[in-house]
Design an enzyme around this catalytic site. Sequence first.
Site, PDB file in Angstrom:
ATOM      1  N   ASP A 449     -15.331 -54.853  97.219  1.00  0.00           N
ATOM      2  CA  ASP A 449     -16.508 -54.385  97.939  1.00  0.00           C
ATOM      3  C   ASP A 449     -17.107 -55.610  98.630  1.00  0.00           C
ATOM      4  O   ASP A 449     -16.763 -56.750  98.288  1.00  0.00           O
ATOM      5  CB  ASP A 449     -17.488 -53.758  96.944  1.00  0.00           C
ATOM      6  CG  ASP A 449     -18.818 -53.446  97.582  1.00  0.00           C
ATOM      7  OD1 ASP A 449     -18.822 -52.786  98.639  1.00  0.00           O
ATOM      8  OD2 ASP A 449     -19.858 -53.865  97.046  1.00  0.00           O
ATOM      9  N   ASP A 628     -19.809 -53.763  92.827  1.00  0.00           N
ATOM     10  CA  ASP A 628     -21.078 -53.957  92.121  1.00  0.00           C
ATOM     11  C   ASP A 628     -22.054 -52.804  92.238  1.00  0.00           C
ATOM     12  O   ASP A 628     -23.046 -52.757  91.509  1.00  0.00           O
ATOM     13  CB  ASP A 628     -21.772 -55.211  92.657  1.00  0.00           C
ATOM     14  CG  ASP A 628     -22.463 -54.945  93.990  1.00  0.00           C
ATOM     15  OD1 ASP A 628     -21.775 -54.464  94.924  1.00  0.00           O
ATOM     16  OD2 ASP A 628     -23.669 -55.186  94.096  1.00  0.00           O
TER      17      ASP A 628
END
Length: 729
Positions: A449, A628
């Site tokens: 990400d 996250d």
Amino acid sequence: MAITESPNAAACPGCLAAPVMSERARKRAAALGTEIQLSLPAIHCAGCISGVERGLMALDGVNDVRVNLTRKRATVHVAEGLEAADLTAALSALGFEAQPLDSATLSAGTSDSAARDLLMRLGVSGFAMMNVMLLSVAVWSGATDATRDLFHWISAMIALPTIAFSAQPFFRNAWSALQAYRLNMDVPISLAILLAAGMSLFETMNHGEHAYFDAALSLTFFLLAGRFLDQKMRSVARSAAAELAALESPTALRLVNGVAETVSLTAIAVGDILMVRPGGRVPVDGTVIDGASELDRAFLTGETDPVAAGTGTAVRAGEVNLTGPLQVRADAVGKDTLLHSLADMVSVAEEAKSKYNSLADRAARIYAPLVHLLALAAFVLWLWLTGGDVRHALNIAVAVLIITCPCALGLAVPAVSTVASGRMFKHGLLVKHATALERLAEVDEVIFDKTGTLTKGTPELLNASTIPERAFAIAAALADASSHPRSAAIVAAARGRGLPMVTVTDIVEHPGLGVQGKLNGKDVRLGRAAWVSDDAENAATQIGIDGEAPVSLAFADTLRDGAHALIAALQKRDLPVTLLSGDAREPVQRLANELGIADWQAGVLPTEKAAVLEARKAEGKRVLMVGDGLNDTAALALAHVSIAPASALEAARVAADVVLVSPDLSHITDALRIGRSARHRILENFGVAALYNSIAVPIAFLGFATPLSAAIAMSTSSIIVSLNAMRTR
């Protein structure tokens, strides 16, 4: 705090070695109704216990109350319709503070209790083993007749109660397996312990020269050590699906004839008009029909910048309203919301991951029946060779069972996992899942990400040094009145710069646009360029002073420490690297170019990330996912193995197999290296166990080993396996 209302259920005995609830207890719990757990932090005496129990039992619908003073917890069984809020309200009226316990707390407590139970049994068996070995030394040293019999009886008095208590996890699991007409590792373990203890008692009663109580206790001790280490590795796992569900607001403000009333989320229907106040979470998927504000959509897109919301804007359950009140028409509620569908997706992925077969599981499937066949064959062979001498044949069969008892096999994985987890922790990595190390060793692709993972997730002012001081000072004064992330970055950059003092008055924040004020009678604005200077084509943030040219402020999300080194190291290992981000195309492309990542995608929704992971899995890829945010939870759960930074949201940390505690991303390469080293040590331990069995089994089978020498050989192999685990680097 989420309310847990679930029928009482027993833990899986094969996984947790926890006490199994009897069928009678299950029926009793079902008859008592729904179970609600309450925390009672203020109780301190027997009077408190009776007060709580009497107070709750006085409520209609309460069937049973049990208060545990040590854990400051109450277990209440209630009829349908009675909720935790009713119980806490009743206790509050009586002067007792009470809160419902969430499912994560309950599962963590159950796991910790199982570990403590195993540790207690391990300590008891270790203490008894040492004492019996001291008595055995006297027998080995030449004690005879009455002295030898006395020592054997004392050993029996120590060993038999200890085995009955300490070996219960093995006996229970073996009995459960046999009731289901199957074999597991605990069946030969239980047989070996029982036969060694039974044969020793028989020899003692018949004044035999040898008793093997020490062998039975050694088996119990070493096997409990392996089980305890394994349990500690499992105890940190929690459900990410439960964490996602916790983001769903339990209540909502429903507007009826213009008046807001607080109602349960279950009472909301499609078409209802809801009020979402600043700082609150949107409870449903819907459409804004009145109001203007900014929304934090990080859980959905990963973007750090809030998104403007006004009439006609579609909103999702779980988004946070930042600045102004919004009226939202409910379009989807409950299980039909995107948040709920994400939780379902994560739950399915977790279930699939839990079915991953570790090396030990695969070895046990073959090993358990083989041990039984060998022991049975030894007994039959020696019964025939000795002309029906059951005592001699049983002695050899017990020796075969002990020498083949899977102590080394049982320690092969837990010992390495414990050492490797310690090594990982020294590098700032916390291992959460029992099989994460094995899966790290199998990684052949890495997906990242962007926001909050490769970057810090907070904007930083890039052109602070080129902004005129007066304009910078005005911008800082306006920004100080706003909670917007970019405002915080401006204030942080201005701090300690020695900027000229300016006095801005009449400051007003316009949700979704910016901040406005007065400076010496002139309008000053800080916010979107389209609002500050009517430049609709410019997406930058500007500071505008009436009659002067606007000044643009440039922001960027800064890279985490070690990001360059991590990507370079992965590419050096020929591991393909992909960047998937929900952020806009321009910042994603800029970051990909800076790090040298050729394969990247922008504007990716959570369901699309999950679809990419599903596609990789279908291709046979074993992907490491690093993310996250809430928008990463499904992908983290679907990945072959996953890592989340410590700064990640709770649901992401829970979904991940490993948490990166260190701020340095380059330690992820340490995780891959230690994972491969751990796998090599595990395979070596299996090799040690196989070599040991290939030498020791024929010796025992041919009658050259007594149960005592078999126990010594078994203990030696366990120690070798444990020492080899220390070589994990």
